[in-house]
Write an enzyme that holds these catalytic residues in place. Structure first.
Site, short mmCIF file in Angstrom:
data_model
loop_
_atom_site.label_atom_id
_atom_site.label_comp_id
_atom_site.label_asym_id
_atom_site.label_seq_id
_atom_site.Cartn_x
_atom_site.Cartn_y
_atom_site.Cartn_z
N GLU A 260 0.87 -1.17 0.00
CA GLU A 260 0.00 0.00 0.00
C GLU A 260 0.91 1.22 0.00
O GLU A 260 1.67 1.44 0.95
CB GLU A 260 -0.90 0.01 1.23
CG GLU A 260 -1.88 1.15 1.26
CD GLU A 260 -2.40 1.41 2.66
OE1 GLU A 260 -2.34 2.57 3.10
OE2 GLU A 260 -2.85 0.45 3.30
N CYS A 297 -3.30 7.12 5.45
CA CYS A 297 -3.28 6.79 4.02
C CYS A 297 -4.58 7.16 3.35
O CYS A 297 -4.63 7.30 2.12
CB CYS A 297 -2.97 5.32 3.82
SG CYS A 297 -3.95 4.23 4.87
#
Length: 501
Positions: A260, A297
């Site tokens: 990620e 994120c």
């Protein structure tokens, strides 16, 4: 108390080289620095553990996951205190993150006991079929082997030592080697102690888990290149993640890299929602943008709307709301420096106007707000690059057609958000096919910060949000990353894997 050592296949080991954490107050703690030799020892231990743990029952693994959760909670006060010192995160945030971490372990335990994740299939033999009989064929998902996990800087618990990647791999039946993040080695140390205690209580092979603290780039490379490692879980920067991804692909035996890597999580505010709720949305965006100093994120860094008086009012309201947010301590001095560099890059870009500028110290973060035009966004790809921290950019489109162009220009994202009222349905319908191609999660009338841990969550997306668009790092489906399907043809029932029972 800190062990201040690596945990390698059940043994607490030191190193000749050391490093120190950087607490926000008080004296730093000293920790041993990782090495290639430690990675090799951990990988050998993990492979040895796989021969028992990889073939254990779901009941055994579920009990282990629940015991890890129990032991983490027993260490809860020490984890919180150390986390506050190392990261500057508030106590309430760390307590909540610990709850999320332990709840996830228990959710995965329940999930594997139910067995649906195994996708069991059975085609019975057709002995009389012509012209050829069909054999008896069964299919089940099987664990792949040792997994390397890189701890994340921004989540010392939920995406680190016992976080999502570790929990998913252990649930699947895969031993784990964690490369701890140097931003919070104390938290990693205490959590590793909890896992170690769970290993002893449950009678699991000690090679099932190892923690290697710190270490330079060579240690990270060794984790992804060791021939016994069969997959990698990573949460971090685009540059670092891409470098490790390339190493995984270049191995003699390429392995999957579940990384990620970054996202700006654009929000599209449509006309009627902007007219009816613009000020409310602005306040909510400001709160989401500054939550945790913007170190998520899923931080919604970009807003897209159509030019007009309501757009101007939204920008003014967002700036006013952001101006009330005080300085927050960032996780590390390096993250703070990267945030300041990103701010400077955006503010110096042609066609970008400052709406709100602030000042902060070396490890601090205060919010910044900028605006630009749809034309400028479409011709300058750098405006779509993540700035990790409380920085927002409003893209003012010329008209609805340009909103569609902007949506199509967006690269892969973890999330895309629509703010809509019922009158916006037609425009929203035009955007939806674009947004679902761009993101792993599409929201309406909310903010992407806060990722629910559940069966239906997808936390991933097309590159560069993640390196595998078919996977998620959150939710029970994340377990599938560390499994592979195996068919068994005419195999007697008494020698089939325990997962068939």
């Amino acid at each position: 108390m800190l062990q201040a050592k690596h945990l390698v296949a059940g043994a607490w080991l030191g190193s000749d080289e050391t490093f120190k954490n950087t607490p926000i107050d008080g004296m730093p703690d000293k920790f041993p620095r990782g090495s290639v030799e430690l990675v090799n020892a951990a990988a050998l231990g993990a492979e040895e553990a796989f021969w028992s743990y990889g073939y254990s029952t779901a009941k055994v693994r579920a009990a282990f996951l629940r015991e890890i959760a129990k032991q983490i909670d027993l260490q809860g006060d020490d984890i919180t205190a150390m986390g506050v010192r190392e990261t500057g995160l508030p106590e309430a945030r760390l307590i909540g993150e610990r709850g999320r971490t332990t709840s996830q372990l228990k959710l995965f335990a329940d999930h594997i006991e139910q067995g649906d994740y195994l996708d069991r299939r059975h085609d019975e033999a057709l002995t009389d079929r012509q012209p050829l009989p069909r054999p008896d064929i069964k299919l089940v998902q099987r664990p792949i082997g040792p997994v390397a996990v890189f701890g994340a800087s921004n989540f010392p618990l939920a995406f680190s030592t016992a976080g999502g990647d570790t929990a998913a791999a252990l649930a699947a039946g895969c031993p784990v080697i964690v490369k701890g993040h140097s931003a919070h080695p104390g938290v990693s140390d205490i959590v590793a102690q909890a896992i170690h205690e769970a290993i002893k209580i449950c009678g699991i092979h000690p090679g099932v888990f190892s923690l290697i603290q710190g270490g330079d780039r060579e240690v990270g490379q060794a984790c992804v290149q060791h021939p016994l490692v069969k997959a990698v879980g990573f949460t971090g920067s685009l540059g670092g993640g891409r470098a490790l991804f390339d190493l995984c692909a270049a191995r003699p035996e390429p392995i999957p890299f579940f990384g990620e890597l970054g996202s700006v999580n654009p929000m599209f505010i449509l006309d009627n929602a902007l007219e009816n709720r613009g000020l409310e949305i602005a306040a909510g965006w400001a709160a989401s943008l500054t939550m945790g100093a913007g170190q998520f994120c899923t931080n919604p860094g970009v807003v897209v709307l159509v030019a007009g008086k309501t757009a101007d009012a939204f920008i003014e309201a967002a700036g006013e709301a952001l101006s009330k947010s005080g300085e927050q301590t960032m996780l590390t001095a390096g993250i703070a420096s990267a945030f300041h560099s990103g701010r400077d890059r955006v503010s110096s870009t042609t066609g970008v106007q400052e709406v709100l500028t602030t000042t902060c110290d070396l490890r601090g973060a205060t919010p910044y707000l900028y605006r630009t035009t749809g034309e400028q966004w479409l011709k300058d790809e750098s405006l779509g690059e993540e700035v990790f921290g409380p920085l927002g950019l409003v893209v003012v489109a010329r008209d609805k057609d340009q909103v569609l162009e902007i949506a199509k220009s967006v690269v892969g994202q973890l999330t895309c958000t629509l703010h809509i009222d019922s009158e916006d349905a037609k425009e929203a319908q035009a955007l939806m096919p674009i947004l679902e191609r761009k993101a792993g999660r599409v929201l309406a009338n909310g903010f992407p910060t806060g990722v629910e841990v559940c069966d239906s969550m997808v936390h991933g997306g097309p590159y560069p949000a993640s390196t595998n668009f078919g996977a998620t790092s959150v939710g029970t489906m994340s377990i599938r990353r560390f499994l592979r399907p195996v068919s068994y043809q005419n195999i007697p029932a008494d020698i089939l894997p325990a997962d068939f029972n």
